[in-house]
Motif scaffolding. Structure first.
Motif, short mmCIF file in Angstrom:
data_model
loop_
_atom_site.label_atom_id
_atom_site.label_comp_id
_atom_site.label_asym_id
_atom_site.label_seq_id
_atom_site.Cartn_x
_atom_site.Cartn_y
_atom_site.Cartn_z
N TYR A 130 29.56 -84.48 67.44
CA TYR A 130 30.16 -83.40 66.63
C TYR A 130 31.54 -83.03 67.17
N HIS A 131 31.65 -82.82 68.48
CA HIS A 131 32.93 -82.41 69.07
C HIS A 131 33.99 -83.52 68.95
N ARG A 134 35.13 -83.48 65.14
CA ARG A 134 35.51 -82.18 64.57
C ARG A 134 36.85 -82.21 63.86
N LYS A 139 36.79 -76.88 58.10
CA LYS A 139 36.30 -75.70 58.80
C LYS A 139 34.98 -75.16 58.23
N ASP A 142 32.36 -77.42 59.49
CA ASP A 142 32.37 -77.35 60.95
C ASP A 142 31.48 -76.19 61.43
#
Length: 196
Positions: A130-131, A134, A139, A142
């Protein structure tokens, strides 16, 4: 000469002049029509030529603009096409990881040490992926994915006591479904209604 003779002479002269004037009027009318039609035809040909030249120039301009637009479109497709593909792949992989977390969140199996460690590794793997991805994720999505990962952490933390309440698994499932809804919107998949 009497008045009668004078009147006849005057009438004869007037008739002779009137006949000539009628002939002159008819001839000038005919000549005017001929000249007018010639002038109109000449102007029509002139303006037809001018109009065709303008059409040709406009078509050349339109072709140049279309060519420029096609080139710009191709550049954008090349530049952003790869990004959209990467974004789609990242979203699909993130969903796969969320499914793995949902399947691993079985309250009964997390009481075993190995299953607990496996679930912790799944969370770490999903969080790391995920990171890394990103940057490709809007957003709105996210935040929803982060919420689902946080709920998975809550399940893991609560299971250390040997018991995972069903509400934790339910909250994770809800967070995953909300993220799924947002993923479908981004991937242009038909979305019927927002999850409750």
């Amino acid at each position: 000469m009497s008045w009668e003779d004078t009147f006849k002479i005057f009438l004869s002269a007037l008739t002779a002049m009137g006949g000539a004037s009628i002939i002159i009027f008819a001839m000038s009318s005919w000549l005017g029509k001929v000249w007018a039609s010639r002038i109109l035809e000449r102007d029509r040909l002139k303006y037809t030529t001018v109009l065709e030249d303008l059409k040709t120039q406009n078509q050349i301009s339109i072709d140049k603009l279309n060519s420029s637009l096609e080139a710009a479109n191709l550049k954008l497709t090349i530049a952003y096409g790869g990004i959209f593909e990467k974004q789609s792949n990242a979203i699909l992989e993130l969903y796969s990881k969320l499914l793995e977390l949902e399947l691993g969140a079985n309250p009964r199996s997390l009481t075993e040490a190995q299953k607990w460690n496996d679930y912790k590794d799944q969370i770490r793997e999903a969080a790391n992926f995920y990171h890394k991805q990103r940057i490709l994720i809007p957003k709105s999505l996210d935040e929803k994915i982060l919420k689902a990962i946080e709920e998975a952490h809550a399940i893991l933390a609560e299971s250390t006591s040997g018991h995972t309440p069903a509400e934790f698994a339910h909250r994770f499932s809800e967070a995953k479904n909300i993220a799924l809804f947002e993923m479908r919107k981004l991937l242009s998949v038909t979305v019927y209604s927002e999850p409750a």
